[in-house]
Write a protein that holds these residues in place. Structure first.
Motif, PDB file in Angstrom:
ATOM      1  N   ARG A   1       4.437  -6.104   7.550  1.00  0.00           N
ATOM      2  CA  ARG A   1       5.675  -6.819   7.252  1.00  0.00           C
ATOM      3  C   ARG A   1       6.851  -5.873   7.053  1.00  0.00           C
ATOM      4  O   ARG A   1       7.964  -6.163   7.483  1.00  0.00           O
ATOM      5  N   ALA A   2       6.603  -4.727   6.409  1.00  0.00           N
ATOM      6  CA  ALA A   2       7.710  -3.813   6.145  1.00  0.00           C
ATOM      7  C   ALA A   2       7.182  -2.422   5.864  1.00  0.00           C
ATOM      8  O   ALA A   2       6.067  -2.242   5.375  1.00  0.00           O
ATOM      9  N   LEU A   3       8.011  -1.444   6.168  1.00  0.00           N
ATOM     10  CA  LEU A   3       7.777  -0.048   5.831  1.00  0.00           C
ATOM     11  C   LEU A   3       9.004   0.399   5.055  1.00  0.00           C
ATOM     12  O   LEU A   3      10.113   0.394   5.582  1.00  0.00           O
ATOM     13  N   ARG A   4       8.813   0.759   3.772  1.00  0.00           N
ATOM     14  CA  ARG A   4       9.981   0.988   2.933  1.00  0.00           C
ATOM     15  C   ARG A   4       9.662   1.965   1.803  1.00  0.00           C
ATOM     16  O   ARG A   4       8.497   2.197   1.469  1.00  0.00           O
ATOM     17  N   PRO A   5      10.714   2.553   1.184  1.00  0.00           N
ATOM     18  CA  PRO A   5      10.488   3.388  -0.003  1.00  0.00           C
ATOM     19  C   PRO A   5      10.002   2.537  -1.169  1.00  0.00           C
ATOM     20  O   PRO A   5      10.348   1.355  -1.290  1.00  0.00           O
ATOM     21  N   LEU A   6       9.202   3.140  -2.013  1.00  0.00           N
ATOM     22  CA  LEU A   6       8.740   2.442  -3.208  1.00  0.00           C
ATOM     23  C   LEU A   6       9.859   2.436  -4.250  1.00  0.00           C
ATOM     24  O   LEU A   6      10.533   3.450  -4.470  1.00  0.00           O
ATOM     25  N   ALA A   7      10.042   1.307  -4.897  1.00  0.00           N
ATOM     26  CA  ALA A   7      11.043   1.198  -5.960  1.00  0.00           C
ATOM     27  C   ALA A   7      10.522   1.860  -7.232  1.00  0.00           C
ATOM     28  O   ALA A   7       9.302   1.907  -7.464  1.00  0.00           O
ATOM     29  N   PRO A   8      11.407   2.394  -8.073  1.00  0.00           N
ATOM     30  CA  PRO A   8      10.960   3.004  -9.344  1.00  0.00           C
ATOM     31  C   PRO A   8      10.153   2.012 -10.176  1.00  0.00           C
ATOM     32  O   PRO A   8      10.561   0.869 -10.376  1.00  0.00           O
ATOM     33  N   GLY A   9       8.981   2.456 -10.616  1.00  0.00           N
ATOM     34  CA  GLY A   9       8.136   1.614 -11.443  1.00  0.00           C
ATOM     35  C   GLY A   9       7.319   0.597 -10.678  1.00  0.00           C
ATOM     36  O   GLY A   9       6.532  -0.148 -11.283  1.00  0.00           O
TER      37      GLY A   9
ATOM     38  N   PRO B   1       3.032   6.853  19.304  1.00  0.00           N
ATOM     39  CA  PRO B   1       3.238   5.571  18.619  1.00  0.00           C
ATOM     40  C   PRO B   1       3.864   5.756  17.250  1.00  0.00           C
ATOM     41  O   PRO B   1       3.788   6.834  16.641  1.00  0.00           O
ATOM     42  N   GLY B   2       4.497   4.692  16.760  1.00  0.00           N
ATOM     43  CA  GLY B   2       5.052   4.668  15.414  1.00  0.00           C
ATOM     44  C   GLY B   2       4.659   3.396  14.704  1.00  0.00           C
ATOM     45  O   GLY B   2       3.802   2.636  15.177  1.00  0.00           O
ATOM     46  N   LEU B   3       5.270   3.154  13.550  1.00  0.00           N
ATOM     47  CA  LEU B   3       5.059   1.923  12.798  1.00  0.00           C
ATOM     48  C   LEU B   3       6.312   1.069  12.891  1.00  0.00           C
ATOM     49  O   LEU B   3       7.435   1.585  12.886  1.00  0.00           O
ATOM     50  N   ARG B   4       6.129  -0.239  12.949  1.00  0.00           N
ATOM     51  CA  ARG B   4       7.272  -1.140  13.066  1.00  0.00           C
ATOM     52  C   ARG B   4       6.950  -2.458  12.394  1.00  0.00           C
ATOM     53  O   ARG B   4       5.775  -2.843  12.270  1.00  0.00           O
ATOM     54  N   GLU B   5       7.968  -3.149  11.969  1.00  0.00           N
ATOM     55  CA  GLU B   5       7.781  -4.480  11.383  1.00  0.00           C
ATOM     56  C   GLU B   5       7.191  -5.432  12.414  1.00  0.00           C
ATOM     57  O   GLU B   5       7.571  -5.428  13.577  1.00  0.00           O
TER      58      GLU B   5
ATOM     59  N   ILE C   1       0.855  -1.185   0.000  1.00  0.00           N
ATOM     60  CA  ILE C   1       0.000   0.000   0.000  1.00  0.00           C
ATOM     61  C   ILE C   1       0.892   1.237   0.000  1.00  0.00           C
ATOM     62  O   ILE C   1       1.718   1.421   0.904  1.00  0.00           O
ATOM     63  N   ALA C   2       0.762   2.051  -1.017  1.00  0.00           N
ATOM     64  CA  ALA C   2       1.483   3.320  -1.073  1.00  0.00           C
ATOM     65  C   ALA C   2       0.649   4.395  -0.400  1.00  0.00           C
ATOM     66  O   ALA C   2      -0.577   4.302  -0.347  1.00  0.00           O
ATOM     67  N   ALA C   3       1.330   5.422   0.114  1.00  0.00           N
ATOM     68  CA  ALA C   3       0.602   6.480   0.818  1.00  0.00           C
ATOM     69  C   ALA C   3       1.205   7.841   0.508  1.00  0.00           C
ATOM     70  O   ALA C   3       2.419   7.976   0.333  1.00  0.00           O
ATOM     71  N   ASP C   4       0.329   8.848   0.459  1.00  0.00           N
ATOM     72  CA  ASP C   4       0.806  10.222   0.300  1.00  0.00           C
ATOM     73  C   ASP C   4       1.586  10.653   1.535  1.00  0.00           C
ATOM     74  O   ASP C   4       2.599  11.347   1.431  1.00  0.00           O
TER      75      ASP C   4
ATOM     76  N   GLY D   1       6.473   9.156  -0.132  1.00  0.00           N
ATOM     77  CA  GLY D   1       7.157   8.207  -0.980  1.00  0.00           C
ATOM     78  C   GLY D   1       7.415   6.855  -0.348  1.00  0.00           C
ATOM     79  O   GLY D   1       8.279   6.108  -0.805  1.00  0.00           O
ATOM     80  N   LEU D   2       6.675   6.538   0.699  1.00  0.00           N
ATOM     81  CA  LEU D   2       6.850   5.251   1.369  1.00  0.00           C
ATOM     82  C   LEU D   2       5.680   4.324   1.067  1.00  0.00           C
ATOM     83  O   LEU D   2       4.581   4.755   0.726  1.00  0.00           O
ATOM     84  N   GLY D   3       5.941   3.059   1.228  1.00  0.00           N
ATOM     85  CA  GLY D   3       4.913   2.047   1.101  1.00  0.00           C
ATOM     86  C   GLY D   3       4.925   1.135   2.309  1.00  0.00           C
ATOM     87  O   GLY D   3       5.941   0.989   2.999  1.00  0.00           O
ATOM     88  N   VAL D   4       3.790   0.535   2.571  1.00  0.00           N
ATOM     89  CA  VAL D   4       3.649  -0.412   3.673  1.00  0.00           C
ATOM     90  C   VAL D   4       3.300  -1.773   3.093  1.00  0.00           C
ATOM     91  O   VAL D   4       2.362  -1.890   2.306  1.00  0.00           O
ATOM     92  N   GLU D   5       4.066  -2.771   3.462  1.00  0.00           N
ATOM     93  CA  GLU D   5       3.763  -4.157   3.089  1.00  0.00           C
ATOM     94  C   GLU D   5       3.072  -4.845   4.251  1.00  0.00           C
ATOM     95  O   GLU D   5       3.511  -4.732   5.400  1.00  0.00           O
ATOM     96  N   THR D   6       1.977  -5.544   3.971  1.00  0.00           N
ATOM     97  CA  THR D   6       1.291  -6.309   4.999  1.00  0.00           C
ATOM     98  C   THR D   6       1.291  -7.783   4.623  1.00  0.00           C
ATOM     99  O   THR D   6       1.346  -8.147   3.447  1.00  0.00           O
ATOM    100  N   ALA D   7       1.252  -8.606   5.651  1.00  0.00           N
ATOM    101  CA  ALA D   7       1.173 -10.060   5.457  1.00  0.00           C
ATOM    102  C   ALA D   7       0.266 -10.618   6.542  1.00  0.00           C
ATOM    103  O   ALA D   7       0.591 -10.516   7.735  1.00  0.00           O
TER     104      ALA D   7
END
Length: 364
Positions: free
Chosen positions: A28-36, A340-344, A3-6, A17-23
């Motif tokens: 699962r992860a909070l990371r920058p989105l890769a190009p494309g 609070p924050g976000l964490r894996e 999920i990308a977010a503004d 420019g960050l995205g959140v991966e869920t499982a």
């Protein structure tokens, strides 16, 4: 799922420019989105779920009617399913034995994910400003309240106590603050002078600003004027029934410091439950989006914090980051708790994603 977010609140700032991966049911992860890279969904905002310091009930349950660990767990679970990840169940004015039972329930429930502490709204209120509270048990600070607060704080459980400064007096405020309780002024007709004396004694907050307070006049600012002019925190109900949008905006503009206003739901059993419930032997009904008693007076609120946040943006014109802070971050400041924050590995019940319409976006 990606999920990308503004905007993403990471714990100390908003980032782009960050995205959140869920499982499954976890982040699962909070990371920058890769190009494309193409996300599965897009959010306007992702951050920790909201924190509500005033929840009287949810899911058909009122803490006053059922002061048990099971009721606390049910209220918390109902709110978590609606985007409020941390909840302070609220016990309104009652007799000493019920307060002791609620305190015991809080102690037994402590450690439950999402359970933030106990809010005692009364019984040390002004009967003339009682709202839907019962006037019978009201009076000055009691030994029961002192003992309950002392015991809960000794166990590390956060406690908020709403009282009327003119009923409790500065010494009582000082006693509670010295125990580590957050003292909040409310259901009060205190003068500005009485309010300032309570603030000097350790009162640091105000409960549902405007409501159960006399209106200001040109020569009588009262508790409301003193509250707005103070550096203290102030909760406010943004449901469109308790306070007009214009008056919400006025209070926000008038406060001398930023990050001192926060949202509370004042939610009742109808959130996630039936459209009526019993309180003090009286049926409270949902009518046109508002909860009213037999006399037609407001009796708590039928709103959750996600809706309140959306109302602040759409009706009051507050920027999204500021509205989010009022619902998720400032409440933690009020209680002296870390933001609070976000964490894996974080449970998704503790994560909130809002779409472009500021509705909850599914994370699974």
């Amino acid at each position: 799922m990606l999920i990308a977010a503004d905007l993403v609140w990471t714990g100390d700032r908003f980032e782009r420019g960050l995205g959140v991966e869920t499982a499954g049911s976890h982040l699962r992860a909070l990371r920058p989105l890769a190009p494309g890279e193409t996300p599965d969904r897009h959010a306007a905002l992702i951050g920790p779920a909201l924190s509500d310091l005033q929840v009287n009930g949810s899911g058909g349950v009122m803490l006053n009617s059922d002061p048990t660990p099971e009721a606390i767990a049910h209220i918390v679970a109902t709110q978590r399913a609606r985007g409020t990840g941390w909840v302070m169940p609220t016990l309104i004015t009652c007799e000493p034995e019920r307060m002791r039972r609620a305190a015991k329930a809080a102690a037994n429930a402590w450690g439950l994910p999402g359970f933030l502490g106990l809010h005692l709204e009364g019984p040390h209120l002004n009967p003339d400003r009682r709202g839907t509270h019962s006037a019978g048990p009201m009076g000055p600070l009691s030994d029961t309240t002192r003992a309950v607060v002392r015991d809960l704080r000794a166990q590390g459980i956060p406690v908020m106590v709403t009282l009327a400064p003119e009923i409790a007096g500065p010494e009582a405020v000082r006693d509670l603050a010295d125990m580590g309780a957050v003292v909040s002024g409310g259901h009060s007709a205190a003068t500005a002078e009485q309010t300032r004396a309570a603030l000097a004694a350790g009162m640091s907050c105000f409960t549902h600003l405007y409501n159960a307070m006399p209106p200001m006049t040109s020569r009588g600012p009262g508790i409301l004027g003193a509250a707005i002019n103070s550096d203290a925190y102030a909760g406010i109900i943004a449901d469109g029934h308790h306070v007009s949008w214009e008056m919400v905006a006025l209070a926000l503009r008038a406060r001398p410091l930023p990050d001192r206003m926060f949202l509370v739901s004042d939610a009742m059993a109808t959130i996630g439950g039936p459209d009526q419930f019993e309180l003090y032997g009286e049926i409270i009904r949902l009518r046109d989006g508002a909860l009213v008693n037999a006399a037609g007076a407001l009796a708590g609120a039928h709103v959750d914090l996600v809706t309140s946040l959306r109302n602040m943006v759409t009706h009051v014109g507050v920027p999204l980051p500021e509205a989010y802070a009022m619902a998720a971050l400032v409440p933690r400041d009020v209680m002296g708790l870390p933001r609070p924050g976000l964490r894996e590995g974080q449970p998704l019940a503790e994560v909130l994603a809002l779409d472009a319409a500021l509705e909850r976006l599914p994370l699974e």
